[in-house]
Scaffold this active site. Sequence first.
Site, PDB file in Angstrom:
ATOM      1  CG  ASP A 118      -5.276  -2.366  -5.071  1.00 65.20           C
ATOM      2  OD1 ASP A 118      -6.133  -1.525  -4.725  1.00 65.20           O
ATOM      3  OD2 ASP A 118      -4.105  -2.357  -4.655  1.00 65.20           O
TER       4      ASP A 118
ATOM      5  CG  HIS B 126      -5.184  -1.827  -1.013  1.00 68.12           C
ATOM      6  ND1 HIS B 126      -4.229  -1.548  -1.961  1.00 68.12           N
ATOM      7  CD2 HIS B 126      -4.826  -1.124   0.096  1.00 68.12           C
ATOM      8  CE1 HIS B 126      -3.348  -0.705  -1.452  1.00 68.12           C
ATOM      9  NE2 HIS B 126      -3.682  -0.442  -0.213  1.00 68.12           N
TER      10      HIS B 126
ATOM     11  CB  SER C 241      -0.962  -0.038   1.192  1.00 67.38           C
ATOM     12  OG  SER C 241      -1.887   1.003   1.116  1.00 67.38           O
TER      13      SER C 241
END
Length: 386
Positions: A269, A306, A23
Amino acid sequence: MAKQVIKLAYGKGPDRSYFEGCSNGGRHAMVAAARSFADYDGIVAGDPGFHLPKAAIGQMWSAQQLATVATAKTSAGIADITTGLTTTERQLIASKIIAKCDSLDGVADGMVQDIKACQANFNLATDVPTCSSNGRDGTCLTPAQKQAVGNVFSGAKSSNGSALYASFPYDVGVNGSGWAQWKQSNSISLDPGATAFVFTSPPQSASILSSIGAYALNFNMDTDAPKIFAASGAYSESSWSFMTPPNETDLSGLRGRGAKLIVYHGTSDPVFSSNDTTDWYQRLSTASGGDASNFARLYTVAGMNHCSGGPTADQFDMLTPMVTWVEQGQAPDRVIATARDTTNAIPNSEVPTDWGVGRTRPLCAYPKVARYTGADVNSASSFTCS
Ligand SMILES: [Ca+2]
């Protein structure tokens, strides 16, 4: 700081140093690969948000699209974007993606490994039934919903059609709770907050926190979006400047000292697009004489939201293959990923029960795709990277 501590404690620095993050940590990893390559022998970047200010604009774009088809308002008096696309409707889209794309990799197993071929095969307009504007019952999408969802996946644009962020690939993980969390919650809370106070210059007044959702829905793609490139007064450097690599396809420093970069990215994602990352990798390859695989490799993870979650095999160790690559010179062609079924120490409730237990899959070095070659459908050994 860690290196300093090691040196003080042992009288010499570490023999090897590795960096890993997902991330925003993936963004840190990408920036480190370009700016701090001298400090690391291997860098692993997961679902990197290395164009983070643009991705945040993409999030607010998505919120604005879903707001056009919302059927209710929140207590704050703005469109309730969770009503623009319900869980049942997301599952409907996922089922139609599966119908058109699952077997492209050789086996109908609920996973779309050939994500590129899927984009050419799946058509939102024609593969999902169309219902009348007041006929939403979970078995269809209205024309307005198709327009909104299509816009979400095609990515943020200014009024003249210029892309402000990447598109997103259609993948089965649109049914994941992580997809809804990012597209239908964080997009009107977290992303506008970061954009208002960090990513755009000058920053907004703190008073807008009381209406941060409205800020997201009113964010102007023509006049507000360019502020991520702006500096203003005390804010002497734009977010784009301090948050992204100076030249993202120039990793000659990293390459020159024999260091390695591994990037992985879930194809479902919803906040940082795997299309953005594959686009970067293609440009890196071009800038590296047509092939970057001797120092940088990309692995896409089918179905993963994600950094984790979704209908996916999302448990994998990238550090060990990285160490083997750096210290023994063996580049990883495939990395084994495991689906976290009910027998896993940390189960993923979004692993379909009909997958059974013990499913593994190879993550293949891009652009290779995991393709079924026969035998046990749950075993990674039944797949080749080709
Ligand atoms: Ca499949």
